[in-house]
Design an enzyme around this catalytic site. Structure first.
Site, mmCIF file in Angstrom:
data_model
loop_
_atom_site.group_PDB
_atom_site.id
_atom_site.type_symbol
_atom_site.label_atom_id
_atom_site.label_comp_id
_atom_site.label_asym_id
_atom_site.label_seq_id
_atom_site.Cartn_x
_atom_site.Cartn_y
_atom_site.Cartn_z
ATOM 1 N N ASN A 1 0.845 -1.164 0.079
ATOM 2 C CA ASN A 1 -0.038 -0.088 -0.094
ATOM 3 C C ASN A 1 0.915 1.299 0.142
ATOM 4 O O ASN A 1 0.779 2.117 0.660
ATOM 5 C CB ASN A 1 -0.973 0.095 1.351
ATOM 6 C CG ASN A 1 -2.449 0.838 0.906
ATOM 7 O OD1 ASN A 1 -2.376 1.417 -0.006
ATOM 8 N ND2 ASN A 1 -3.148 0.498 1.855
ATOM 9 N N HIS B 1 -8.514 3.552 8.517
ATOM 10 C CA HIS B 1 -8.778 2.266 8.135
ATOM 11 C C HIS B 1 -10.181 1.979 8.613
ATOM 12 O O HIS B 1 -11.162 1.542 7.776
ATOM 13 C CB HIS B 1 -7.964 1.140 8.378
ATOM 14 C CG HIS B 1 -6.817 0.803 7.298
ATOM 15 N ND1 HIS B 1 -5.708 1.593 7.512
ATOM 16 C CD2 HIS B 1 -6.787 0.089 6.338
ATOM 17 C CE1 HIS B 1 -4.801 1.224 6.662
ATOM 18 N NE2 HIS B 1 -5.447 0.333 5.883
#
Length: 463
Positions: free
Chosen positions: A318, A349
């Protein structure tokens, strides 16, 4: 999932058409901005229905902040509103829908838009609210010197290439791409004449797109064959725990973690291919003279699977989110930058408890790994066999540490997370604490890093 794949495949075709028929030589910047924005809005509505209104509300709220807030507070207000709105949406998902994933789960695009809003706000603050000598070399390079127009702003946040799965990119890079300066700008940065070219080349992304589409195909096959057959939930199954020895449980943990990766490889690589197909993502020329199209790449699969340190693994997984965390948090945090960065990552998140177990464990493992590397690595560099042995051991430990850390991220809830950690005796937590207690830590203070960054900037200026 079907809507996601359909939109991304349609976006891929639209991207090829965009590069060929709406290239900067055939269409004005305004037309390119408008097309990218309108198609992006259409994809959002198609995938998420009325839930897409959340994306548009957040975008417009922050456009108002960007134009009305005082310069010293642009980044603070934008960050607070974007993260606050995202967090409220996360809370609604966990408490209203009881850990369920909505069929029309709009949180992914909202997370990407939050990254873009805060990135632009920080870079705008750097460009019009700070002096050049206060900035690091990277901040100075990416600083935005004027507020964008509404069309530029909407195009950057809602363009069809990245609205569904990202990735986040820098505002200056995106505007240079729309205006047709992107490739030439990157070639000038690497001094293309020294790469053996007698005139400015015009690289094509077709080869890079085909290569990435092959990766997405392989990832899709692996997802359909492996992921469904090796569920993470099995590692806390009572029968499995009763009958399986400790070392075998660790081995199976590695297998199920590997099986969970293909869906991320698929989504991120396809998103990268869409941007490349539109002509966006060129990053320069490597040492062999090969054109590189990895400016927006979100992962480096080879480096992930061969990582010999927790830091190396994180840096190649990521990638664009890691870059965002560095630019909006780590480089700007007045104290405890590592801890604050992990906490922001968890909050971004979502609110699921498993995320916080993962990222708090990640802080502990990062600090312990840093202490081991600083105190022990130099003893193994004296000969090739010692270095190979060190790399093999650190690879195995890194892979197991990652599996141990990310298991709660997949399981989400508290009960299975505690059950899992009990089943493996909290061994990684205990080892990390012992390392931090026994090995001396030599932290690099934020002021030292800032001084080093400033020295780099001064060196660049002098050249």
């Amino acid at each position: 999932q079907i809507n996601f794949v359909a939109c991304q495949l349609f976006a891929l075709l639209a991207a090829f058409w965009f590069r060929i028929y709406l290239s900067p030589s055939h269409a004005s910047s305004a037309v390119r901005h408008a097309f990218a924005t309108l198609f992006g809005i259409y994809f959002a509505v198609f995938c998420f229905g009325w839930y897409s209104i959340h994306l548009f509300v957040l975008v417009m709220m922050n456009y108002g902040i960007m134009n009305m807030a005082s310069v010293p507070n642009i980044h603070r207000y934008s960050f607070a509103v974007a993260m606050g709105y995202l967090t409220l949406c996360h809370i609604s998902r966990i408490y209203i829908f009881h850990y369920g994933i909505l069929t029309t789960d709009f949180s992914g695009p909202l997370m990407i838009i939050t990254q873009k809003i805060t990135t632009l706000a920080c870079q705008l603050h750097d460009g019009i609210g700070r002096q050049a000598e206060e900035l690091t070399a990277e901040q100075n390079r990416l600083a935005v010197k004027s507020r964008p127009s509404l069309l530029e702003y909407l195009s950057y946040l809602l363009n069809f290439m990245s609205i569904i799965a990202g990735p986040c990119s820098n505002y200056k890079d995106y505007i240079a791409f729309i205006e047709g300066r992107h490739v030439h700008m990157k070639l000038l940065e690497v001094n293309w004449k020294q790469k053996g070219y007698d005139r400015l080349p015009d690289p094509s992304p077709t080869g890079a797109v085909m290569y990435k589409l092959c990766i997405t195909l392989v990832s899709l096959i692996l997802f359909l064959t492996l992921t469904k057959n090796f569920p993470m939930a099995y590692i806390v199954d009572n029968e499995f725990l009763d009958k399986t020895p400790f070392l075998s449980r660790l081995g199976y943990l590695y297998v199920v973690t590997q099986a969970a990766k293909p869906k991320y490889y698929f989504a991120w690589t396809l998103a990268d291919a869409v941007n490349n197909a539109a002509g966006y993502g060129f990053s320069g020329v490597d040492e062999r003279g090969t054109f590189r199209w990895d400016l927006l790449s979100n992962l480096n699969i080879w480096n992930i699977e061969t990582a010999t340190s927790f830091k190396m693994y994180i840096e190649n997984w990521n990638i664009q989110t890691a870059a965002w965390l560095k630019r909006v948090c780590y480089d700007r945090a007045p104290w405890y930058p590592t801890a604050l960065t992990f906490i922001l990552s968890a909050l971004w998140h979502g609110i699921y408890p498993g995320y916080y177990f993962t990222f708090l464990t990640g802080i502990l493992i990062t600090l312990a790994a840093r202490a081991i590397r600083n105190n022990c690595r130099h003893y193994f560099l004296s000969s090739v066999p010692l270095k190979i042995a060190y790399d093999v051991v650190t690879w195995a430990v890194t892979q197991l540490a990652v599996c141990y850390t990310v298991a709660p991220f997949v399981m989400l809830a508290v009960e299975p997370t505690i059950k899992f950690y009990k089943s493996v005796y909290f061994h990684m937590h205990i080892l990390c604490i012992l390392v931090l207690l026994l090995l001396p830590i030599r932290p690099q203070t934020h002021s030292v890093r800032r001084a080093q960054n400033q020295a780099v900037l001064n060196s660049i200026k002098s050249k």
